[in-house]
Structure formats: structure tokens, C-alpha cells
Enzyme design. Structure first.
Site, PDB file in Angstrom:
ATOM      1  N   LYS A  48       0.845  -1.198   0.000  1.00  0.00           N
ATOM      2  CA  LYS A  48       0.000   0.000   0.000  1.00  0.00           C
ATOM      3  C   LYS A  48       0.876   1.242   0.000  1.00  0.00           C
ATOM      4  CE  LYS A  48      -2.119  -0.827   3.880  1.00  0.00           C
ATOM      5  NZ  LYS A  48      -3.057  -0.936   5.019  1.00  0.00           N
ATOM      6  N   TYR A 103      13.349  32.213  14.256  1.00  0.00           N
ATOM      7  CA  TYR A 103      12.259  33.180  14.147  1.00  0.00           C
ATOM      8  C   TYR A 103      11.813  33.610  15.533  1.00  0.00           C
ATOM      9  CZ  TYR A 103      12.004  31.881   9.233  1.00  0.00           C
ATOM     10  OH  TYR A 103      12.307  31.663   7.920  1.00  0.00           O
TER      11      TYR A 103
HETATM   12  C1  LIG Z   1      -2.442  -2.161   5.760  1.00  0.00           C
HETATM   13  C2  LIG Z   1      -3.134  -3.467   5.827  1.00  0.00           C
HETATM   14  C3  LIG Z   1      -2.410  -4.635   6.139  1.00  0.00           C
HETATM   15  C4  LIG Z   1      -0.952  -4.601   6.546  1.00  0.00           C
HETATM   16  O1  LIG Z   1      -0.834  -3.935   7.784  1.00  0.00           O
HETATM   17  P1  LIG Z   1       0.588  -3.851   8.550  1.00  0.00           P
HETATM   18  O2  LIG Z   1       0.250  -3.288   9.889  1.00  0.00           O
HETATM   19  O3  LIG Z   1       1.434  -2.925   7.768  1.00  0.00           O
HETATM   20  O4  LIG Z   1       1.142  -5.218   8.600  1.00  0.00           O
HETATM   21  C5  LIG Z   1      -3.086  -5.837   6.085  1.00  0.00           C
HETATM   22  N1  LIG Z   1      -4.394  -5.883   5.757  1.00  0.00           N
HETATM   23  C6  LIG Z   1      -5.120  -4.792   5.451  1.00  0.00           C
HETATM   24  C7  LIG Z   1      -6.559  -4.941   5.088  1.00  0.00           C
HETATM   25  C8  LIG Z   1      -4.528  -3.553   5.491  1.00  0.00           C
HETATM   26  O5  LIG Z   1      -5.248  -2.464   5.210  1.00  0.00           O
END
Ligand SMILES: *Cc1c(COP(=O)(O)O)cnc(C)c1O
Length: 378
Positions: A51, A274
Site C-alpha cells: 500500500k 524566528y
Molecule cells: C495495511 C493493511 C495490512 C498490513 O498492515 P501492517 O500493519 O502494515 O502489517 C493488512 N491488511 C489490510 C486490510 C490492510 O489495510
């Protein structure tokens, strides 16, 4: 007084370095955590979470290091070609699923796994062009997160709608997905998991649960699911507030680099910044570092925020401007203009520590790097 020194050939000052070997190492560590004992030693399969452009590391930089993953998880369909261009030929899970009927026309790609959050997305899927290869469908249960996904009844209705498609070969499979709201607590997943089981136990198809926190805090459950979805762990980041990645056997995958561009001696009582924002209680040496909030460094760090100057920890002065920040060099008599600075991502300065000191999380820090900062693999 000011001497600007460029880093490498990029001609810019601040640079984020991504270490692909750290990501490959972290993937291996996650595999070890997930390994089962006994007759079925192979653990669950792994969607690697990419992501937000791979948590700020850049999809194209991390894909080559993730050859050992079973699939990649991205947010949007438009990011699939980026994964393919980076050399990934395996399955890709599109977490946000289809956004509209226009996107359904872009399903003419193989290896797609689409997450379904709402019934409308099944309408768009159904209306896709005929020549598209059948994608997988993953129904997402709303779970205890409560704001994204199908609720209990809508889930059953969606399954009933998809089952004949699967029988006809219009889709390649149906999976079941859920995301926990409190996996970083000892009791956090029990109730959510019980509801998910009661919803899906009688239905065929693989289950995908478990982000990084669930993998670390609920290993027995993580080993029993079919697909896990780690993100943070792969980038060397701890999902728990009281630990850093190194304590979990991980290596930071990104470090942020800048330079000292000026060094000054301040007399006792001198005020700088500043409106005289900083006052020297006693005579001291300070350094100006060419990284500021326009690069993505936090704008209001606490006084004393650790910063690595020439490989040794120094204290930030809590003064961050658009393009620079100030650091106390009183204990760095040898520090001079041009000296390398690391803002986060070194073993002695994990991003988790910097983020926590500013009241945020490490993913927030890393994805907050701005377009001014080149991200390079090295
Ligand atoms: C972001 C996400 C993950 C991974 O989360 P991490 O905390 O980075 O391991 C897994 N599943 C979903 C649905 C997510 O949105």
C-alpha cells in the site's frame, strides 16, 4: 558560511535510501515466525503489503526483494502494471477493489484478486468485458474495524451471488478476508475471529487474516490461516508501540539522509531562529541540517530528538523550518560542514523511535516523505 554539498549525482540534498536486502531478510524472518511444525510444515501464504507505494519505499524498489512472497497486495488496480513492470508475475490482491465501472474495463489482466467491500463492486465486475480472464474475488467482512467491508447479511448475499459465477468459471475463486481492529492486544482478535468463523466456516475457499501485529501477537492463529498480509514487518518496522524492529529480528529498509550545511558557535544567552525561538543556556555549537518539513521531517519534534551526525547521536533543538533543522553539536567537536546526517533508519535510530517521539507511527513518517525527496535503492 553556508556551503551546499550535493549527495551523489542526484544533485539534491535529502535522499531516502532503500535497502532491498533488508526487505528480503525481513520476509525470511516473517516466514520463520509463520512456519508450522509437524506434518504440514509449510506456513500460510503471504500477501506482501505494498500500500501507499510500498509504505513510501517505492513499489519498483521493493518488488525485486519480494520474490519470496506468494502475492503482492496493493491498493488500486492502476498499480498492478507498476508491479508487473518491476518484474512481478504472480498474483496481485487489489485491496480497494474496483472503484467504478470504468475500471472494470481494465480487468483484462491475469493474476488479479479483487477485494469486495460492497455489492456495487460485484455489479461492476459482472459488467466487465467478456475477454477478461476470470479474476479471484475476496469478500471482505467488515469485522470489528466496522467501516469497510460487508456486514454479516451482505456477506452472505455476496457469497450467494458469486458462487454460481465460480461454478460457471466466470471467476477463478472466492476467498474470505478480514482485518482486525486490535490485533496488537492479547485479547484483541478473539471476538472478531469467532464472528468471522461463524460467517465463513461452512463456506469453501481460503481465508486471509493477519496484518503484522496479528502475526507477532497471535502466532498460533496466524499459522492457522491460509493467507497473511504483513506490511510493516517487511519494511523492518515493529507493529507494537513498545518494541522496535530490531528487537523482532528485523532490519530497517529505509534510511533518510541529509548533510550538515553550516556550523556555528553560540555564546551563552544567544537567541536564534524566528522570534528568537531558541536560546542557548550556555555557550554551544550548533549545526544546520538541510532537511525540513517540506521534505517530510516532522515539523514539531521534541527538543532532544536524536539525529545521527557523522555516525554519532546528537540532540535536535526542536527547530524545524521548511528546508532545515537545527542540531546541538556541542558533543561533536569534529563536526563540520558537509558531514553526513541520518534522520532515521539506522540501527541506533529506528524510524519507530522518531515517529513515537512526535506522536505518530513509523508508516506515517515514511509515507509522509514528499516528492522533493528522491528514493533510491542501494
Ligand atoms: C495495511 C493493511 C495490512 C498490513 O498492515 P501492517 O500493519 O502494515 O502489517 C493488512 N491488511 C489490510 C486490510 C490492510 O489495510
Amino acid at each position: 558560511m553556508m556551503s551546499h554539498s550535493a549527495i551523489g549525482s542526484t544533485g539534491t540534498h535529502v535522499v531516502a535510501r532503500v535497502d532491498p536486502s533488508a526487505i528480503a531478510h525481513n520476509l525470511e524472518q516473517v516466514r520463520r515466525r509463520l512456519a508450522r511444525n509437524g506434518s504440514t510444515p509449510v506456513g500460510p501464504r503471504m500477501w506482501a503489503s505494498l500500500k501507499a507505494d510500498a509504505y513510501g519505499h517505492g513499489i519498483r524498489h521493493v518488488v525485486p526483494a519480494l520474490a519470496g512472497a506468494d502475492g503482492l497486495m496493493i491498493s488500486r488496480l492502476a498499480e498492478v502494471p507498476v508491479c508487473r513492470d518491476a518484474g512481478w508475475q504472480g498474483p496481485v490482491l487489489v485491496l480497494d477493489g474496483l472503484q467504478d465501472d470504468v475500471e472494470a474495463a481494465q480487468l483484462d489482466q491475469s493474476g488479479l484478486h479483487l477485494v469486495i467491500h460492497r455489492a456495487e463492486q460485484l455489479d461492476w465486475l459482472e459488467a466487465r468485458p467478456l475477454h477478461c480472464p476470470p479474476p479471484w474475488v475476496w469478500l471482505r467482512y467488515v469485522g470489528d474495524l466496522g467501516y469497510q467491508g460487508l456486514d454479516y447479511d451482505a456477506y452472505q448475499a455476496a457469497y450467494a451471488r458469486c458462487a454460481p459465477w465460480l461454478a460457471r468459471g466466470d471467476i477463478a475463486g472466492i476467498g474470505h478476508l478480514q482485518h482486525y481492529a486490535a490485533a496488537d492486544t492479547p485479547t484483541g482478535i478473539a471476538a472478531a475471529e469467532a464472528r468471522f468463523r461463524s460467517l465463513t466456516d461452512a463456506l469453501p475457499g481460503p481465508r486471509s487474516t493477519c496484518n503484522s501485529a496479528a502475526i507477532v501477537c497471535h502466532p498460533a492463529h496466524a499459522r492457522s490461516t491460509d493467507w497473511v498480509r504483513p506490511g510493516r514487518l517487511l519494511y523492518g518496522l515493529s507493529p507494537l508501540p513498545d518494541r522496535d524492529g530490531a528487537s523482532l529480528g528485523l532490519r530497517p529498509a529505509m534510511s533518510l539522509h541529509a548533510r550538515v550545511v553550516a556550523v556555528r558557535e553560540l555564546a551563552a544567552g544567544a537567541r536564534i531562529g524566528y522570534h528568537g525561538a531558541f536560546g542557548a543556556a550556555s555557550a554551544m555549537r550548533i549545526g544546520l541540517v538541510d532537511c525540513g518539513y517540506s521534505d517530510g521531517y516532522p515539523s514539531h519534534p521534541p527538543i532532544g530528538m536524536p539525529i545521527l551526525v557523522g555516525g554519532r547521536l546528537a540532540r535536535g533543538l526542536g527547530q524545524v523550518t521548511m528546508n532545515s533543522l537545527l542540531v546541538d553539536l556541542s558533543d561533536h567537536p569534529g563536526a563540520e560542514t558537509g558531514m553526513p546526517v541520518v534522520l532515521w533508519g539506522a540501527p541506533e535510530l529506528p524510524a519507530e523511535q522518531v515517529a513515537a517521539a512526535c506522536g505518530g507511527s513509523a508508516p506515517e513518517l515514511l509515507t509522509g516523505l514528499t516528492g522533493r525527496v528522491p528514493v533510491i535503492a542501494s
